[in-house]
Design a protein around this motif. Structure first.
Motif, PDB file in Angstrom:
ATOM      1  N   UNK A 140      35.194   5.151   8.147  1.00  0.00           N
ATOM      2  CA  UNK A 140      35.754   6.474   7.847  1.00  0.00           C
ATOM      3  C   UNK A 140      35.349   6.923   6.436  1.00  0.00           C
ATOM      4  N   UNK A 141      34.763   8.105   6.360  1.00  0.00           N
ATOM      5  CA  UNK A 141      34.381   8.662   5.061  1.00  0.00           C
ATOM      6  C   UNK A 141      33.031   8.196   4.548  1.00  0.00           C
ATOM      7  N   UNK A 142      32.219   7.581   5.415  1.00  0.00           N
ATOM      8  CA  UNK A 142      30.888   7.106   4.975  1.00  0.00           C
ATOM      9  C   UNK A 142      30.037   8.211   4.350  1.00  0.00           C
ATOM     10  N   UNK A 143      29.964   9.340   5.046  1.00  0.00           N
ATOM     11  CA  UNK A 143      29.182  10.505   4.613  1.00  0.00           C
ATOM     12  C   UNK A 143      27.762  10.139   4.178  1.00  0.00           C
ATOM     13  N   UNK A 144      27.038   9.470   5.105  1.00  0.00           N
ATOM     14  CA  UNK A 144      25.658   9.055   4.793  1.00  0.00           C
ATOM     15  C   UNK A 144      24.777  10.232   4.396  1.00  0.00           C
ATOM     16  N   UNK A 145      25.039  11.379   5.057  1.00  0.00           N
ATOM     17  CA  UNK A 145      24.183  12.542   4.782  1.00  0.00           C
ATOM     18  C   UNK A 145      24.346  13.025   3.337  1.00  0.00           C
ATOM     19  N   UNK A 146      25.531  12.767   2.748  1.00  0.00           N
ATOM     20  CA  UNK A 146      25.789  13.244   1.380  1.00  0.00           C
ATOM     21  C   UNK A 146      25.271  12.257   0.337  1.00  0.00           C
ATOM     22  N   UNK A 147      25.136  10.986   0.735  1.00  0.00           N
ATOM     23  CA  UNK A 147      24.829   9.957  -0.258  1.00  0.00           C
ATOM     24  C   UNK A 147      23.512   9.230   0.023  1.00  0.00           C
ATOM     25  N   UNK A 148      22.481   9.964   0.436  1.00  0.00           N
ATOM     26  CA  UNK A 148      21.135   9.410   0.634  1.00  0.00           C
ATOM     27  C   UNK A 148      21.128   8.233   1.603  1.00  0.00           C
ATOM     28  N   UNK A 149      22.103   8.211   2.511  1.00  0.00           N
ATOM     29  CA  UNK A 149      22.144   7.133   3.499  1.00  0.00           C
ATOM     30  C   UNK A 149      22.667   5.819   2.947  1.00  0.00           C
ATOM     31  N   UNK A 150      23.177   5.826   1.739  1.00  0.00           N
ATOM     32  CA  UNK A 150      23.674   4.571   1.152  1.00  0.00           C
ATOM     33  C   UNK A 150      24.747   3.975   2.064  1.00  0.00           C
ATOM     34  N   UNK A 151      24.579   2.731   2.447  1.00  0.00           N
ATOM     35  CA  UNK A 151      25.507   2.103   3.389  1.00  0.00           C
ATOM     36  C   UNK A 151      26.878   1.894   2.729  1.00  0.00           C
ATOM     37  N   UNK A 152      26.861   1.747   1.415  1.00  0.00           N
ATOM     38  CA  UNK A 152      28.105   1.675   0.650  1.00  0.00           C
ATOM     39  C   UNK A 152      28.211   2.960  -0.170  1.00  0.00           C
ATOM     40  N   UNK A 153      29.238   3.764   0.068  1.00  0.00           N
ATOM     41  CA  UNK A 153      29.329   5.015  -0.711  1.00  0.00           C
ATOM     42  C   UNK A 153      29.334   4.725  -2.212  1.00  0.00           C
ATOM     43  N   UNK A 154      28.607   5.531  -2.983  1.00  0.00           N
ATOM     44  CA  UNK A 154      28.500   5.253  -4.418  1.00  0.00           C
ATOM     45  C   UNK A 154      29.826   5.431  -5.142  1.00  0.00           C
ATOM     46  N   UNK A 155      29.913   4.823  -6.300  1.00  0.00           N
ATOM     47  CA  UNK A 155      31.139   4.918  -7.086  1.00  0.00           C
ATOM     48  C   UNK A 155      31.018   6.074  -8.088  1.00  0.00           C
ATOM     49  N   UNK A 156      32.020   6.932  -8.127  1.00  0.00           N
ATOM     50  CA  UNK A 156      32.061   8.006  -9.125  1.00  0.00           C
ATOM     51  C   UNK A 156      32.846   7.481 -10.322  1.00  0.00           C
TER      52      UNK A 156
END
Ligand SMILES: Cc1ncc(COP(=O)(O)O)c(C=O)c1O
Length: 389
Positions: free
Chosen positions: A21-37
């Protein structure tokens, strides 16, 4: 976008919530682990994204909140810097000057201290009850009762409160219910489905799961949680750090599989201890001998790995047993990968034990992810090695 990539729009299993839930691959260059802000502020010259300052909101923290709200079947969640920060914020949002609270006496001791010692100076009065029946809660109510605080099972004596009966009672009197769900986790208990208004967690336990973060969460309706962002969380400043949130999300990914293992091992170990000739008593809601076993089955779908037992032996012999354990480190926390032992009842005299309801000689063990056979072997050797006093 492929429909299968929009899991939030259909019913998701708890496993899927934890992993995707909340992966949003399209927003984060397909990163399998969402990046940390990992930033304090969000500039606004180029885009109006709605973020401003991390104490109020941050995408990494929001991802942890989104997953935990979904796991609890709630509209919203807010992360805090610790479980105690979430607990005190939940209480602060419902308390008023000179109000009255009802709470089980064996609640997590700092929660009790907050109500009994700290809030007393603002005129808040708390009635502590055993928590065993809704009738007892009803008898404790006063015209100025604002909240009933629950922790089920209680993490030191493993007694339960009836979530449905107590919430129905509270609702009929306009009283808010708050439940600490750290023991069962949202995998095995969803208090909101039973009528509870606010759920709090020490995410330092199973939700984090790796004994590397102190964290807390409050869960509930949008109406109750929206003001918390700017009041109890914003004004007291007990926000979560993005790195803490990122580690919490990492922990959540394996929550279902960890909880299955904690449960399987703890059920085996509780049964082993109950049958052991050198054990007087085992406190674990997953055992059919637990006095509230049926209540547990009606409001929980499983059990975690924290349990208590009283060995047959003198205090010194039990203290020796703790030291003799090879795979259980001694420490007060629980819910991590590692097995732990501590001794809430070991040094209590008869009077203190009677007053607190904590059995004399009680040891508490957090069953970790080591092999159950090895943990049983370790406990058996330490029990047989106990010097009789
Ligand atoms: C049942 C329970 N609730 C809340 C807390 C407080 O959580 P934290 O240590 O994350 O502040 C604890 C901590 O041990 C706990 O055992």
């Amino acid at each position: 976008m492929d429909e299968t990539r929009k899991p939030a729009e259909r019913a998701m299993s708890k496993e899927e919530i934890c992993t995707h839930l909340g992966d949003e691959y399209d927003r984060h260059l397909g990163a399998i682990v969402p990046p940390i802000f990992q930033n304090t502020l969000f500039t606004r010259k180029t885009t109006d994204h709605g973020y401003s300052y991390t104490r109020a909101a941050n995408p990494t923290i929001e991802l942890a909140e989104k997953k935990i709200a979904a796991l609890e079947g709630a509209e919203e969640a807010r992360c805090f810097s610790s479980g105690m920060a979430a607990i005190t914020a939940a209480l602060m949002t419902v308390m008023e000057k000179d109000c009255h609270i009802v709470c089980p006496r064996n609640v997590y001791p700092p929660t009790k201290a907050f109500l009994d010692d700290y809030m007393a100076k603002f005129g808040v009065d708390t009635t502590f009850v055993s928590g065993d029946s809704a009738d007892e809660f009803e008898r404790a109510l006063r015209p100025n009762t604002k909240a009933i605080y629950l922790e089920t099972p209680l993490s030191n004596v493993f007694a339960l409160q009836d979530l449905r009966a107590v919430s129905a009672l509270a609702r009929s009197r306009g009283i808010v219910t708050i439940a600490d769900n750290s023991w069962a986790t949202p995998m095995y208990q969803n208090p909101i489905a039973h009528g509870v208004d606010l759920v709090v967690h020490s995410a330092s336990k199973y939700l984090g799961g790796h004994s590397d973060i102190i964290a807390g969460v409050m869960v509930g309706s949008r109406e109750r949680l929206e003001p918390v962002t700017h009041r109890e969380r914003g004004l007291f400043g007990a926000s979560m750090d993005p790195h803490q949130a990122w580690l919490l999300i990492r922990g959540l990914r394996t929550l279902p599989v960890r909880m299955r293992q904690h449960q399987e091992s703890a059920l085996r170990i509780a049964a082993f201890l109950e049958a052991h000739p050198l054990v007087e008593r085992v406190l674990y809601p997953g055992l059919p001998s637990h006095p509230q076993y049926e209540l547990g089955r009606s409001q929980m779908s499983g059990y975690s790995g924290l349990l208590g037992f009283v060995p047959k032996g003198s205090r010194e012999a039990i203290a020796g047993l703790m030291k003799a354990l090879r795979l259980f480190e001694e420490g007060p926390s629980w819910g991590g990968f590692e097995s732990l032992v501590n001794s809430p009842g070991l040094w209590l005299d008869e009077e203190a034990s009677r007053r607190s309801g904590i059995p004399q000689g009680l040891l508490r063990v957090s069953i970790g992810l080591e092999h159950a056979d090895a943990l049983i072997e370790d406990l058996d050797a330490a029990l047989h090695g106990m010097k009789r006093g």
